[in-house]
Design a protein around this motif. Structure first.
Motif, short mmCIF file in Angstrom:
data_model
loop_
_atom_site.label_atom_id
_atom_site.label_comp_id
_atom_site.label_asym_id
_atom_site.label_seq_id
_atom_site.Cartn_x
_atom_site.Cartn_y
_atom_site.Cartn_z
N GLN A 1 0.85 -1.19 0.00
CA GLN A 1 0.00 0.00 0.00
C GLN A 1 0.88 1.24 0.00
O GLN A 1 1.91 1.29 0.69
CB GLN A 1 -0.92 0.03 1.23
N VAL A 2 0.45 2.25 -0.75
CA VAL A 2 1.27 3.46 -0.88
C VAL A 2 0.35 4.67 -1.07
O VAL A 2 -0.73 4.56 -1.66
CB VAL A 2 2.24 3.30 -2.08
N ILE A 3 0.78 5.81 -0.54
CA ILE A 3 0.08 7.08 -0.74
C ILE A 3 0.82 7.89 -1.80
O ILE A 3 2.04 8.06 -1.72
CB ILE A 3 -0.01 7.89 0.57
N VAL A 4 0.07 8.39 -2.80
CA VAL A 4 0.65 9.26 -3.81
C VAL A 4 -0.27 10.47 -3.99
O VAL A 4 -1.42 10.48 -3.52
CB VAL A 4 0.83 8.53 -5.17
N HIS A 5 0.22 11.49 -4.68
CA HIS A 5 -0.61 12.67 -4.95
C HIS A 5 -0.47 13.07 -6.41
O HIS A 5 0.61 13.42 -6.88
CB HIS A 5 -0.18 13.85 -4.06
N ARG A 6 -1.58 13.01 -7.14
CA ARG A 6 -1.58 13.38 -8.56
C ARG A 6 -1.52 14.90 -8.70
O ARG A 6 -2.21 15.63 -7.99
CB ARG A 6 -2.86 12.85 -9.22
N PRO A 7 -0.70 15.42 -9.63
CA PRO A 7 -0.62 16.87 -9.85
C PRO A 7 -1.99 17.46 -10.16
O PRO A 7 -2.76 16.91 -10.93
CB PRO A 7 0.31 16.99 -11.05
N GLU A 8 -2.26 18.63 -9.53
CA GLU A 8 -3.54 19.29 -9.78
C GLU A 8 -3.35 20.80 -9.62
O GLU A 8 -2.38 21.37 -10.12
CB GLU A 8 -4.64 18.74 -8.85
N LEU A 9 -4.26 21.47 -8.92
CA LEU A 9 -4.29 22.93 -8.87
C LEU A 9 -2.98 23.55 -8.40
O LEU A 9 -2.54 24.57 -8.95
CB LEU A 9 -5.44 23.38 -7.97
N ALA A 10 -2.35 22.98 -7.38
CA ALA A 10 -1.14 23.60 -6.82
C ALA A 10 -0.06 23.79 -7.86
O ALA A 10 0.64 24.82 -7.88
CB ALA A 10 -0.62 22.76 -5.65
N ALA B 1 0.53 7.09 -15.35
CA ALA B 1 1.33 5.94 -15.75
C ALA B 1 2.07 5.35 -14.54
O ALA B 1 2.22 4.13 -14.43
CB ALA B 1 2.33 6.35 -16.84
N PHE B 2 2.51 6.20 -13.65
CA PHE B 2 3.16 5.75 -12.41
C PHE B 2 2.18 4.95 -11.57
O PHE B 2 2.50 3.84 -11.10
CB PHE B 2 3.67 6.98 -11.66
N GLN B 3 0.97 5.48 -11.40
CA GLN B 3 -0.04 4.75 -10.63
C GLN B 3 -0.37 3.41 -11.27
O GLN B 3 -0.53 2.40 -10.57
CB GLN B 3 -1.31 5.59 -10.52
N LYS B 4 -0.46 3.38 -12.59
CA LYS B 4 -0.77 2.14 -13.29
C LYS B 4 0.33 1.10 -13.07
O LYS B 4 0.04 -0.09 -12.84
CB LYS B 4 -0.96 2.39 -14.78
N ALA B 5 1.59 1.55 -13.12
CA ALA B 5 2.70 0.63 -12.88
C ALA B 5 2.61 0.03 -11.49
O ALA B 5 2.88 -1.17 -11.30
CB ALA B 5 4.03 1.36 -13.08
N LEU B 6 2.23 0.83 -10.52
CA LEU B 6 2.07 0.33 -9.16
C LEU B 6 0.94 -0.69 -9.08
O LEU B 6 1.10 -1.81 -8.57
CB LEU B 6 1.80 1.49 -8.20
N ARG B 7 -0.23 -0.33 -9.62
CA ARG B 7 -1.39 -1.22 -9.54
C ARG B 7 -1.16 -2.52 -10.32
O ARG B 7 -1.57 -3.59 -9.88
CB ARG B 7 -2.64 -0.50 -10.05
N ASP B 8 -0.50 -2.41 -11.47
CA ASP B 8 -0.23 -3.60 -12.28
C ASP B 8 0.67 -4.59 -11.54
O ASP B 8 0.75 -5.77 -11.92
CB ASP B 8 0.42 -3.21 -13.61
N ASN B 9 1.36 -4.11 -10.54
CA ASN B 9 2.25 -4.97 -9.76
C ASN B 9 1.73 -5.23 -8.36
O ASN B 9 2.50 -5.51 -7.43
CB ASN B 9 3.65 -4.34 -9.71
N GLY B 10 0.41 -5.14 -8.22
CA GLY B 10 -0.23 -5.58 -6.99
C GLY B 10 -0.20 -4.60 -5.84
O GLY B 10 -0.48 -4.98 -4.70
N VAL B 11 0.12 -3.33 -6.12
CA VAL B 11 0.20 -2.32 -5.05
C VAL B 11 -1.13 -1.56 -4.99
O VAL B 11 -1.64 -1.08 -6.01
CB VAL B 11 1.36 -1.34 -5.30
N GLU B 12 -1.69 -1.44 -3.79
CA GLU B 12 -2.88 -0.62 -3.60
C GLU B 12 -2.46 0.84 -3.50
O GLU B 12 -1.64 1.20 -2.66
CB GLU B 12 -3.62 -1.04 -2.33
N VAL B 13 -3.05 1.68 -4.36
CA VAL B 13 -2.68 3.09 -4.44
C VAL B 13 -3.75 3.94 -3.76
O VAL B 13 -4.93 3.88 -4.13
CB VAL B 13 -2.51 3.53 -5.91
N LEU B 14 -3.34 4.73 -2.78
CA LEU B 14 -4.23 5.65 -2.08
C LEU B 14 -3.86 7.07 -2.50
O LEU B 14 -2.69 7.46 -2.47
CB LEU B 14 -4.07 5.50 -0.57
#
Length: 407
Positions: A15-24, A53-66
């Protein structure tokens, strides 16, 4: 009860926490990017696609992305979490009483997703719903921020770092990043996922001035087998390391902390920009910073809860090999000639994220370093980083593991 733990740098990431680029990041301009700790402005749409693409690489390898934005909005949905955050970010001492009410009114008129959007992305005078008779407000232009954007939330590694069975909520060295810790403190305290989870809070979760005792997660490597490696950098101080080490030892979660000195340069802002763990005996490193000859200390528990620090004579690499209970380390240098290696290190060639032993995620642009890693038997999953990389952070910087196996 959920048990959260990060037992190593290389065990299976779950499990991992990430933050997608947005308003900031859309608020970054050539005139303010330096104050917001960026070297350049990014194309936000491109950076967002690269992050996908980063998130997809994580999920494709069994990682839960928060996603951090979602976690923050869900924390704001708890009345006590929302009140806690507002009390710590919107005081009359920061705004004056009239503008404080104005800002809080505008935020409270939003739905929770928009509220999280602006807490991270910032708010200008022109975006306030109401205009009060405020002296503070009258001194501001329409484009001035009443809530500063926090673009560095992109680098979730730094604000909090999980070490074995607990987390350090890091007092950040730069003012531009200090509000990030408020958000993570609230998430770990009030969000349903964490509120009932089983973990220790080591450090940083008090409403006090931590003064010189700063620490950032990019400098902290959970080596495994009860050891932790921490870089002494421009952002992580010896006072911060000693205080965190004391908490680790008191909890029994770690038996040894190894500290190594880094140059106070922008190019090696954190330890993980020049040194990361890829498999049991193998590290990526940048030869332009000779860590093996840098001052290195071992910290261990002393009498009556004290921390004892002793300068090592063996050098970092032998000290790490001993901590890992192996004969020697395999060191994979940044690729290319001296010029290419410097360029690739600047573009986070060494800042790879291990998702299991011997399998890492890195930027596809760092071709010379990737070839060296693959020749050493490392399976490298590549992601685009033409815009994300301009933020000076790679896959490790952009991830905060909260559940990972030990070794």
């Amino acid at each position: 009860m959920t048990q959260l733990s990060v037992g190593s740098e290389i065990g299976q990431l779950r499990q991992v926490i990430v933050h997608r680029p947005e308003l900031a990041l859309r608020r970054l301009t050539p005139s303010n990017c330096e104050d917001l700790l960026f070297d350049d402005v990014l194309r936000v749409e491109s950076a967002g696609k690269e992050h996908d693409a980063f998130q997809k690489a994580l999920r494709d390898n069994g990682v839960e992305v928060l996603l951090l934005h979602t976690l923050l909005a869900e924390t704001l949905a708890t009345p006590e979490g929302k009140e806690w955050i507002m009390e710590r970010q919107f005081s009359p001492w920061r705004y004056g009483q009239a503008l404080q009410r104005e800002v809080l009114t505008s935020l409270n008129d939003m739905d929770l997703d928009d509220m999280a959007f602006h807490l991270i992305g910032g708010m200008t005078v022109s975006e306030l719903d109401h205009k009060s008779h405020s002296l503070t407000l009258d001194t501001l232009k329409e484009t001035d921020f009443v809530i500063d954007p926090i673009p560095n939330h992109l680098f979730t590694r730094d604000t909090s770092c999980w070490i074995y069975g607990g987390v350090s909520l890091n007092p950040m060295a730069k003012v531009a990043r200090q509000r990030e810790t408020v958000h993570l403190r609230a998430i770990y305290r009030f969000h349903p996922k964490f509120r009932n989870a089983d973990f220790i809070t080591y450090y940083g979760d008090e409403d006090i001035n931590y003064d010189h005792a700063t620490i950032e997660g990019g400098d902290v490597l959970v080596i495994g087998k009860g050891s932790v490696l921490i870089g002494l950098s421009e952002r992580t101080s010896p006072q911060g390391i000693e205080n965190l080490a004391q908490a680790l030892f008191k909890s029994g979660q770690a038996k040894k902390v190894i500290a190594v000195m880094l140059p106070k340069d922008r190019s090696c802002m954190h330890l993980d920009t020049v040194f990361t763990h890829m498999t049991h005996d193998c590290f990526s490193y940048y030869p332009g910073v000779n860590l093996d000859t840098s001052p290195c200390w071992e910290l261990r528990p002393g009498d009556e809860g004290r921390v004892v620090a002793e300068r090592t004579k063996a050098g970092l690499f032998k000290t790490l090999a001993k901590a890992l209970d192996i004969d020697s380390l395999r060191m994979i240098p940044t690729g290319g000639d001296v010029f290419e290696a410097e360029r690739e290190q600047w573009n986070d060639a060494n800042n790879v994220l291990a998702i299991s032993p011997g399998k890492v995620i890195g930027y596809e642009r760092n071709v010379h370093t990737l070839k060296k890693m693959e020749a050493a038997g490392i399976d490298v999953i590549t992601i685009p980083g033409e815009d994300l990389g301009r933020g000076r952070g790679g896959a490790r910087c952009m991830s905060c593991p909260i559940l990972r196996d030990g070794i």
